[in-house]
Design a protein around this motif. Structure first.
Motif, PDB file in Angstrom:
ATOM      1  N   GLU A   1       4.242  82.045-146.859  1.00  0.00           N
ATOM      2  CA  GLU A   1       4.894  82.525-148.077  1.00  0.00           C
ATOM      3  C   GLU A   1       5.369  81.367-148.947  1.00  0.00           C
ATOM      4  OE1 GLU A   1       4.880  85.668-145.088  1.00  0.00           O
ATOM      5  OE2 GLU A   1       5.670  83.620-145.033  1.00  0.00           O
ATOM      6  N   HIS A   2       5.949  80.347-148.313  1.00  0.00           N
ATOM      7  CA  HIS A   2       6.443  79.205-149.077  1.00  0.00           C
ATOM      8  C   HIS A   2       5.293  78.397-149.659  1.00  0.00           C
ATOM      9  CE1 HIS A   2      10.279  79.655-146.563  1.00  0.00           C
ATOM     10  NE2 HIS A   2      10.595  79.944-147.810  1.00  0.00           N
ATOM     11  N   LYS A   3       4.197  78.296-148.924  1.00  0.00           N
ATOM     12  CA  LYS A   3       3.045  77.570-149.445  1.00  0.00           C
ATOM     13  C   LYS A   3       2.433  78.312-150.630  1.00  0.00           C
ATOM     14  CE  LYS A   3       1.827  75.040-145.259  1.00  0.00           C
ATOM     15  NZ  LYS A   3       0.784  74.716-144.278  1.00  0.00           N
ATOM     16  N   VAL A   4       2.319  79.624-150.504  1.00  0.00           N
ATOM     17  CA  VAL A   4       1.792  80.421-151.614  1.00  0.00           C
ATOM     18  C   VAL A   4       2.683  80.271-152.838  1.00  0.00           C
ATOM     19  CG1 VAL A   4       1.409  82.784-152.428  1.00  0.00           C
ATOM     20  CG2 VAL A   4       0.547  82.085-150.189  1.00  0.00           C
TER      21      VAL A   4
ATOM     22  N   VAL B   1       3.152  77.940-158.413  1.00  0.00           N
ATOM     23  CA  VAL B   1       3.766  77.260-159.562  1.00  0.00           C
ATOM     24  C   VAL B   1       3.037  75.969-159.910  1.00  0.00           C
ATOM     25  CG1 VAL B   1       6.044  78.269-159.211  1.00  0.00           C
ATOM     26  CG2 VAL B   1       5.472  76.106-158.079  1.00  0.00           C
ATOM     27  N   GLY B   2       1.894  75.733-159.248  1.00  0.00           N
ATOM     28  CA  GLY B   2       1.060  74.615-159.660  1.00  0.00           C
ATOM     29  C   GLY B   2       0.948  73.448-158.710  1.00  0.00           C
ATOM     30  N   ALA B   3       1.574  73.527-157.516  1.00  0.00           N
ATOM     31  CA  ALA B   3       1.443  72.424-156.558  1.00  0.00           C
ATOM     32  C   ALA B   3      -0.027  72.236-156.190  1.00  0.00           C
ATOM     33  CB  ALA B   3       2.264  72.709-155.307  1.00  0.00           C
TER      34      ALA B   3
ATOM     35  N   ARG C   1      -8.423  78.670-145.443  1.00  0.00           N
ATOM     36  CA  ARG C   1      -7.042  79.055-145.742  1.00  0.00           C
ATOM     37  C   ARG C   1      -6.605  78.529-147.108  1.00  0.00           C
ATOM     38  NH1 ARG C   1      -1.857  77.876-141.743  1.00  0.00           N
ATOM     39  NH2 ARG C   1      -0.231  78.696-143.112  1.00  0.00           N
ATOM     40  N   GLU C   2      -6.973  77.286-147.412  1.00  0.00           N
ATOM     41  CA  GLU C   2      -6.598  76.711-148.710  1.00  0.00           C
ATOM     42  C   GLU C   2      -7.295  77.442-149.847  1.00  0.00           C
ATOM     43  OE1 GLU C   2      -6.676  72.455-151.149  1.00  0.00           O
ATOM     44  OE2 GLU C   2      -7.143  72.499-149.005  1.00  0.00           O
ATOM     45  N   LEU C   3      -8.557  77.815-149.643  1.00  0.00           N
ATOM     46  CA  LEU C   3      -9.275  78.570-150.670  1.00  0.00           C
ATOM     47  C   LEU C   3      -8.572  79.894-150.957  1.00  0.00           C
ATOM     48  CD1 LEU C   3     -13.006  78.006-149.624  1.00  0.00           C
ATOM     49  CD2 LEU C   3     -11.824  77.026-151.601  1.00  0.00           C
ATOM     50  N   VAL C   4      -8.162  80.584-149.897  1.00  0.00           N
ATOM     51  CA  VAL C   4      -7.464  81.860-150.071  1.00  0.00           C
ATOM     52  C   VAL C   4      -6.156  81.653-150.826  1.00  0.00           C
ATOM     53  CG1 VAL C   4      -6.265  83.734-148.868  1.00  0.00           C
ATOM     54  CG2 VAL C   4      -8.508  82.970-148.065  1.00  0.00           C
TER      55      VAL C   4
END
Length: 227
Positions: free
Chosen positions: A91-94, A99-101, A178-181
């Motif tokens: 959730e925190h990564k999403v 916000v653009g990270a 996972r990063e693509l998703v």
């Protein structure tokens, strides 16, 4: 990339961590600025041009996600931002990617990995600034969303284009499923195996009509482009 031309802003309120980061990156010939608060980071980002910003998520005055959002919205150079955090939940990564990270690293981290990620982000940024990414006979215009291979126009769906752009910006590194998703779907992550479906259509467009394939599966990791 010539490291002595790479400038980085370190935003970290924990003094020991900040000192370690700054000393290590300066030892790699980076030019390093330092901010202890979100307010200082916003001010420095407005006054200077950085190749990458290393941004702690937990700051004493402004949450790191809000700092990231502000810099992304106000900067005219799309500065890459590497977020550092003790939070490891999806959730925190999403939220950060939302916000653009551009990348995410969880504490505790290895200093060498921070350096390598900064190098990768800087390379991607310099490719992206040109607005046209050229890898071998593949050409991607990130502004017009046009794709060509061997001077032949290729029509892609929005998500296929996003996936291809992520692979191109990461070249020659692999991008995890996972990063693509996280970066393509964000909080609206699909229930089905949408990545596999989109990789199939992407390969049909980018690889199948040509003699050589550019999209490779990296077992246990994800996908990458080869030239």
């Amino acid at each position: 990339m010539e490291n002595n031309k790479c400038t980085v802003l370190v935003v970290e309120d924990t003094h020991d961590i900040a000192t370690q980061l700054c000393d290590f990156l300066e030892g790699k010939a980076f030019i390093v600025d330092y901010a202890e608060t979100g307010g200082q980071a916003i001010q420095l980002a407005a006054q200077n041009r950085y190749d990458v910003i290393i941004l702690d998520l937990m700051l004493p005055d402004i949450d790191g996600t809000q700092v990231c959002k502000h810099i992304k919205q106000t900067s005219d150079t799309a500065i890459p931002i590497l977020m550092l955090t003790a939070r490891d939940s999806i959730e925190h990564k999403v939220q950060g990617f939302g916000v653009g990270a551009d990348d995410y690293l969880t504490k505790p981290f290895v200093l060498e990995e921070v350096y390598l990620r900064c190098v990768a982000l800087t390379k991607r940024h310099r490719l992206h600034k040109s607005k046209v990414i050229e890898l071998g006979d593949l050409k991607i215009n990130v502004s017009t969303k046009e794709v060509e291979r061997q001077n032949r126009a290729i029509t892609l769906s929005t998500k296929d284009f996003q996936i291809l752009s992520l692979l191109a910006e990461a070249y020659p590194s692999a991008v995890s499923k996972r990063e693509l998703v996280e970066k393509v779907w964000g909080s609206d992550a699909p229930e089905t195996d949408a990545v596999r479906s989109h990789m199939y259509t992407l390969r049909n467009a980018i690889d199948k009509p040509f003699a050589t394939s550019m999209i490779k599966t990296v077992h246990g990791i994800g996908f990458r482009l080869v030239v």
